[in-house]
Design a protein around this motif. Sequence first.
Motif, PDB file in Angstrom:
ATOM      1  N   GLU A 283       8.616  -0.310   5.568  1.00 56.40           N
ATOM      2  CA  GLU A 283       8.732   0.425   4.140  1.00 56.40           C
ATOM      3  C   GLU A 283       9.628  -0.357   3.217  1.00 56.40           C
ATOM      4  O   GLU A 283      10.568  -0.792   3.676  1.00 56.40           O
TER       5      GLU A 283
ATOM      6  N   GLY B 263       6.136   9.941  -1.131  1.00 59.53           N
ATOM      7  CA  GLY B 263       5.392   8.888  -0.223  1.00 59.53           C
ATOM      8  C   GLY B 263       6.415   7.905   0.001  1.00 59.53           C
ATOM      9  O   GLY B 263       7.428   7.824  -0.246  1.00 59.53           O
TER      10      GLY B 263
ATOM     11  N   ARG C 201       0.779  -1.382  -0.047  1.00 64.60           N
ATOM     12  CA  ARG C 201      -0.042   0.004   0.126  1.00 64.60           C
ATOM     13  C   ARG C 201       0.933   1.422   0.086  1.00 64.60           C
ATOM     14  O   ARG C 201       1.993   1.305   0.556  1.00 64.60           O
TER      15      ARG C 201
ATOM     16  N   THR D 294       1.738   5.141   1.248  1.00 67.44           N
ATOM     17  CA  THR D 294       1.427   5.913   2.279  1.00 67.44           C
ATOM     18  C   THR D 294       1.990   7.480   1.558  1.00 67.44           C
ATOM     19  O   THR D 294       3.116   7.508   1.313  1.00 67.44           O
TER      20      THR D 294
ATOM     21  N   ASP E 165       3.198  11.201   1.652  1.00 63.50           N
ATOM     22  CA  ASP E 165       3.436  12.159   2.773  1.00 63.50           C
ATOM     23  C   ASP E 165       3.449  13.713   2.293  1.00 63.50           C
ATOM     24  O   ASP E 165       3.586  14.583   3.080  1.00 63.50           O
TER      25      ASP E 165
END
Length: 124
Positions: free
Chosen positions: A95, A86, A69, A71, A73
């Motif tokens: 990560e 991201g 997925r 994320t 930022d």
Amino acid sequence: MGGHDARPDGTEPRNRARRYYEAIDAGDYATLRELLAPSFVHDRPDRTLEGRDRFVRFMREERPRTDTRHTIDGVYANGEDVAVRGRLLDDAGAELFAFVDVFEAVDDGTDEDVVFATLRTYTR
């Protein structure tokens, strides 16, 4: 006015970029396809994918991992073009890598919307 954003704050271009990641993460390839120009090109560190259909097929059937997925930022708009900072996470939340994606947009020639013409991904 279709999907054009008359406001200077870049809300619609930023939302379009967010929808791109949401579609990939949800496996919503119909929405992903709608966000891209037919001649869409994705230039990545490991390969270049040319054409919307080729890119969607890669995301649906060929990408190395689907248990991921995104994320986000930060999302930054310059007119209809967008840059996104991201991270890609695995299903446990670790990560895998950080990225900056730079989208260039184009009017699709209808009253519908602006779509992404190119995407260049930078990773670390």
